[in-house]
Design a protein around this motif. Structure first.
Motif, PDB file in Angstrom:
ATOM      1  N   ALA A  96       3.983   5.194   1.246  1.00 16.94           N
ATOM      2  CA  ALA A  96       4.726   4.746   2.324  1.00 16.94           C
ATOM      3  C   ALA A  96       3.981   4.674   3.739  1.00 16.94           C
ATOM      4  O   ALA A  96       3.360   5.543   3.884  1.00 16.94           O
ATOM      5  CB  ALA A  96       5.995   5.650   2.280  1.00 16.94           C
ATOM      6  N   PRO A  97       4.282   3.260   3.937  1.00 20.96           N
ATOM      7  CA  PRO A  97       3.804   3.333   5.345  1.00 20.96           C
ATOM      8  C   PRO A  97       4.241   4.011   6.364  1.00 20.96           C
ATOM      9  O   PRO A  97       5.583   4.668   6.218  1.00 20.96           O
ATOM     10  CB  PRO A  97       4.258   1.847   5.799  1.00 20.96           C
ATOM     11  CG  PRO A  97       4.482   1.219   4.351  1.00 20.96           C
ATOM     12  CD  PRO A  97       5.021   2.302   3.501  1.00 20.96           C
ATOM     13  N   ARG A  98       3.640   4.488   7.516  1.00 18.99           N
ATOM     14  CA  ARG A  98       3.913   5.148   8.744  1.00 18.99           C
ATOM     15  C   ARG A  98       4.168   4.339   9.818  1.00 18.99           C
ATOM     16  O   ARG A  98       3.838   2.990   9.894  1.00 18.99           O
ATOM     17  CB  ARG A  98       2.839   6.205   8.926  1.00 18.99           C
ATOM     18  CG  ARG A  98       2.527   6.987   7.753  1.00 18.99           C
ATOM     19  CD  ARG A  98       1.539   7.867   7.858  1.00 18.99           C
ATOM     20  NE  ARG A  98       1.084   8.531   6.816  1.00 18.99           N
ATOM     21  CZ  ARG A  98      -0.288   9.102   6.615  1.00 18.99           C
ATOM     22  NH1 ARG A  98      -1.047   9.297   7.599  1.00 18.99           N
ATOM     23  NH2 ARG A  98      -0.391   9.937   5.621  1.00 18.99           N
ATOM     24  N   PRO A  99       5.234   4.695  10.809  1.00 20.57           N
ATOM     25  CA  PRO A  99       5.177   4.078  12.062  1.00 20.57           C
ATOM     26  C   PRO A  99       3.846   3.536  12.693  1.00 20.57           C
ATOM     27  O   PRO A  99       3.032   4.316  12.684  1.00 20.57           O
ATOM     28  CB  PRO A  99       5.777   4.941  13.019  1.00 20.57           C
ATOM     29  CG  PRO A  99       6.605   6.089  12.020  1.00 20.57           C
ATOM     30  CD  PRO A  99       5.772   6.132  10.756  1.00 20.57           C
ATOM     31  N   GLY A 100       3.865   2.200  12.996  1.00 17.57           N
ATOM     32  CA  GLY A 100       2.639   1.646  13.635  1.00 17.57           C
ATOM     33  C   GLY A 100       1.683   1.040  12.707  1.00 17.57           C
ATOM     34  O   GLY A 100       0.731   0.228  13.232  1.00 17.57           O
ATOM     35  N   ASP A 101       2.018   1.202  11.309  1.00 16.17           N
ATOM     36  CA  ASP A 101       1.242   0.466  10.472  1.00 16.17           C
ATOM     37  C   ASP A 101       1.523  -1.060  10.442  1.00 16.17           C
ATOM     38  O   ASP A 101       2.572  -1.165  10.780  1.00 16.17           O
ATOM     39  CB  ASP A 101       1.263   0.963   9.067  1.00 16.17           C
ATOM     40  CG  ASP A 101       1.078   2.531   8.811  1.00 16.17           C
ATOM     41  OD1 ASP A 101       0.012   2.838   9.571  1.00 16.17           O
ATOM     42  OD2 ASP A 101       1.215   3.250   7.734  1.00 16.17           O
ATOM     43  N   TYR A 102       0.666  -1.819   9.932  1.00 15.49           N
ATOM     44  CA  TYR A 102       1.001  -3.367   9.584  1.00 15.49           C
ATOM     45  C   TYR A 102       1.470  -3.689   8.444  1.00 15.49           C
ATOM     46  O   TYR A 102       1.152  -3.153   7.442  1.00 15.49           O
ATOM     47  CB  TYR A 102      -0.397  -4.171  10.089  1.00 15.49           C
ATOM     48  CG  TYR A 102      -0.684  -3.676  11.607  1.00 15.49           C
ATOM     49  CD1 TYR A 102      -0.313  -4.260  12.730  1.00 15.49           C
ATOM     50  CD2 TYR A 102      -1.832  -2.839  11.873  1.00 15.49           C
ATOM     51  CE1 TYR A 102      -0.498  -4.279  13.948  1.00 15.49           C
ATOM     52  CE2 TYR A 102      -2.513  -2.913  13.142  1.00 15.49           C
ATOM     53  CZ  TYR A 102      -1.870  -3.494  14.031  1.00 15.49           C
ATOM     54  OH  TYR A 102      -2.164  -3.172  15.487  1.00 15.49           O
ATOM     55  N   ASP A 103       2.561  -4.662   8.563  1.00 15.36           N
ATOM     56  CA  ASP A 103       3.107  -5.075   7.442  1.00 15.36           C
ATOM     57  C   ASP A 103       2.739  -6.589   7.205  1.00 15.36           C
ATOM     58  O   ASP A 103       2.820  -7.390   8.063  1.00 15.36           O
ATOM     59  CB  ASP A 103       4.735  -4.920   7.372  1.00 15.36           C
ATOM     60  CG  ASP A 103       5.269  -5.593   6.067  1.00 15.36           C
ATOM     61  OD1 ASP A 103       4.813  -5.258   5.128  1.00 15.36           O
ATOM     62  OD2 ASP A 103       6.405  -6.101   6.218  1.00 15.36           O
ATOM     63  N   ILE A 104       1.798  -6.930   6.407  1.00 16.91           N
ATOM     64  CA  ILE A 104       1.474  -8.327   5.729  1.00 16.91           C
ATOM     65  C   ILE A 104       1.984  -8.793   4.601  1.00 16.91           C
ATOM     66  O   ILE A 104       1.959  -8.051   3.501  1.00 16.91           O
ATOM     67  CB  ILE A 104      -0.009  -8.213   5.708  1.00 16.91           C
ATOM     68  CG1 ILE A 104      -0.738  -7.788   7.225  1.00 16.91           C
ATOM     69  CG2 ILE A 104      -0.460  -9.746   5.546  1.00 16.91           C
ATOM     70  CD1 ILE A 104      -1.444  -6.702   7.036  1.00 16.91           C
ATOM     71  N   VAL A 105       3.103  -9.710   4.769  1.00 16.58           N
ATOM     72  CA  VAL A 105       3.681 -10.231   3.528  1.00 16.58           C
ATOM     73  C   VAL A 105       3.099 -11.558   3.018  1.00 16.58           C
ATOM     74  O   VAL A 105       2.902 -12.285   3.898  1.00 16.58           O
ATOM     75  CB  VAL A 105       5.191 -10.519   3.753  1.00 16.58           C
ATOM     76  CG1 VAL A 105       5.666 -11.015   2.352  1.00 16.58           C
ATOM     77  CG2 VAL A 105       5.832  -9.100   3.976  1.00 16.58           C
ATOM     78  N   LYS A 106       2.508 -11.371   1.798  1.00 15.68           N
ATOM     79  CA  LYS A 106       1.778 -12.755   1.366  1.00 15.68           C
ATOM     80  C   LYS A 106       2.815 -13.343  -0.024  1.00 15.68           C
ATOM     81  O   LYS A 106       3.605 -12.592  -0.515  1.00 15.68           O
ATOM     82  CB  LYS A 106       0.738 -12.462   1.016  1.00 15.68           C
ATOM     83  CG  LYS A 106       0.496 -11.448  -0.401  1.00 15.68           C
ATOM     84  CD  LYS A 106      -0.873 -11.146  -0.509  1.00 15.68           C
ATOM     85  CE  LYS A 106      -1.033 -10.290  -1.619  1.00 15.68           C
ATOM     86  NZ  LYS A 106      -0.941 -10.883  -2.970  1.00 15.68           N
ATOM     87  N   HIS A 107       2.515 -15.030  -0.080  1.00 14.37           N
ATOM     88  CA  HIS A 107       3.142 -15.585  -1.010  1.00 14.37           C
ATOM     89  C   HIS A 107       2.146 -16.214  -1.989  1.00 14.37           C
ATOM     90  O   HIS A 107       2.439 -16.906  -2.840  1.00 14.37           O
ATOM     91  CB  HIS A 107       4.043 -16.693  -0.525  1.00 14.37           C
ATOM     92  CG  HIS A 107       4.917 -16.266   0.634  1.00 14.37           C
ATOM     93  ND1 HIS A 107       5.878 -15.355   0.671  1.00 14.37           N
ATOM     94  CD2 HIS A 107       4.895 -16.460   2.058  1.00 14.37           C
ATOM     95  CE1 HIS A 107       6.463 -15.121   1.735  1.00 14.37           C
ATOM     96  NE2 HIS A 107       5.926 -16.133   2.530  1.00 14.37           N
ATOM     97  N   ARG A 108       0.856 -15.702  -2.004  1.00 18.76           N
ATOM     98  CA  ARG A 108      -0.109 -16.188  -2.735  1.00 18.76           C
ATOM     99  C   ARG A 108      -1.278 -14.888  -3.071  1.00 18.76           C
ATOM    100  O   ARG A 108      -1.049 -13.919  -2.735  1.00 18.76           O
ATOM    101  CB  ARG A 108      -0.808 -17.488  -2.320  1.00 18.76           C
ATOM    102  CG  ARG A 108       0.021 -18.801  -1.899  1.00 18.76           C
ATOM    103  CD  ARG A 108       0.408 -19.196  -3.377  1.00 18.76           C
ATOM    104  NE  ARG A 108       1.169 -20.608  -3.071  1.00 18.76           N
ATOM    105  CZ  ARG A 108       2.300 -20.548  -2.779  1.00 18.76           C
ATOM    106  NH1 ARG A 108       3.175 -19.521  -2.510  1.00 18.76           N
ATOM    107  NH2 ARG A 108       2.993 -21.700  -2.725  1.00 18.76           N
ATOM    108  N   VAL A 109      -2.283 -15.031  -3.630  1.00 20.51           N
ATOM    109  CA  VAL A 109      -3.183 -14.281  -3.956  1.00 20.51           C
ATOM    110  C   VAL A 109      -3.754 -13.427  -2.578  1.00 20.51           C
ATOM    111  O   VAL A 109      -3.975 -12.193  -2.525  1.00 20.51           O
ATOM    112  CB  VAL A 109      -4.267 -14.634  -4.929  1.00 20.51           C
ATOM    113  CG1 VAL A 109      -5.162 -13.555  -5.400  1.00 20.51           C
ATOM    114  CG2 VAL A 109      -3.470 -15.205  -6.205  1.00 20.51           C
ATOM    115  N   SER A 110      -4.548 -14.103  -1.900  1.00 25.95           N
ATOM    116  CA  SER A 110      -5.186 -13.842  -0.597  1.00 25.95           C
ATOM    117  C   SER A 110      -4.710 -13.152   0.307  1.00 25.95           C
ATOM    118  O   SER A 110      -3.334 -13.824   0.640  1.00 25.95           O
ATOM    119  CB  SER A 110      -6.105 -14.857  -0.017  1.00 25.95           C
ATOM    120  OG  SER A 110      -6.792 -14.369   1.218  1.00 25.95           O
ATOM    121  N   ALA A 111      -4.746 -12.091   1.058  1.00 25.63           N
ATOM    122  CA  ALA A 111      -4.093 -11.642   1.877  1.00 25.63           C
ATOM    123  C   ALA A 111      -3.873 -12.502   3.316  1.00 25.63           C
ATOM    124  O   ALA A 111      -3.286 -12.247   4.234  1.00 25.63           O
ATOM    125  CB  ALA A 111      -4.645 -10.308   2.423  1.00 25.63           C
TER     126      ALA A 111
END
Length: 190
Positions: A96-111
């Motif tokens: 589980a992510p912690r406070p301050g971690d970045y959230d990157i949502v992708k809709h394809r293969v590459s980040a």
């Protein structure tokens, strides 16, 4: 040099206890002890002051970003997979992510494709990426190659990645040894 540890696609639909996605990932994640290895690398990243980001595959509830003719994502809508806001696109609880971690949502293969990753890296002066997650064959390879072509330093953590089979994983790591440095959670230095 500023660094980020990316934990990619370790979401419930792919690696969770009741994963609905391809079944091989869960088996390989367990066999390779991926959760423990990623946790070890995470502790080292935290101790070194590196940023941590979670890359998650996901589509809007109406699947507006999902390419229906894609061999890889086309069945997501029909099977109710990768729906943002659902259990399936949450990071598995053990990581589980912690406070301050970045959230990157992708809709394809590459980040990198269509995400907030590039602006996030630029705003924080990050030039080195450490990659982990599933699948070595897809998100890890695509992100490593994109990062290389954008002049980032790339480190792939071999024991923190898995594919649908050991053979696919080993082939991917071998292919990545040119655009990236290969390390493990045991020997990595952030």
């Amino acid at each position: 040099m500023q660094s980020i540890f990316l934990i990619m696609d370790m979401i419930n639909d792919l690696v969770g206890e009741d994963a609905s996605g391809p079944k091989g990932f869960k088996k390989e994640v367990e066999r390779r002890d991926l959760i423990a290895n990623i946790k070890r690398a995470r502790e080292k990243a935290d101790a070194a002051g590196a940023a941590v980001g979670y890359v998650r595959l996901g589509f809007s509830p109406d699947y507006r970003e999902c390419p229906e003719h894609s061999p890889q994502f086309g069945a997501a809508k029909k099977n109710g997979l990768f729906k943002l806001g659902s259990w399936g696109t949450e990071v598995c609880p053990e990581l589980a992510p912690r406070p301050g971690d970045y959230d990157i949502v992708k809709h394809r293969v590459s980040a990198f494709f269509g995400t907030n990753l590039t602006p996030l890296l630029g705003a924080n002066g990050i030039r080195r990426l450490y990659l982990s997650g599933v699948s070595t064959t897809y998100v890890v390879q695509a992100t490593a190659r994109d990062a290389h072509d954008r002049d980032y330093e790339v480190v792939v953590l071999d024991d923190c990645c898995a594919a649908l089979s050991e053979e696919e994983h080993e082939w991917s790591i071998k292919a990545l040894s040119r655009p990236a440095k290969i390390a493990t959670s045991h020997d990595v230095t952030f």
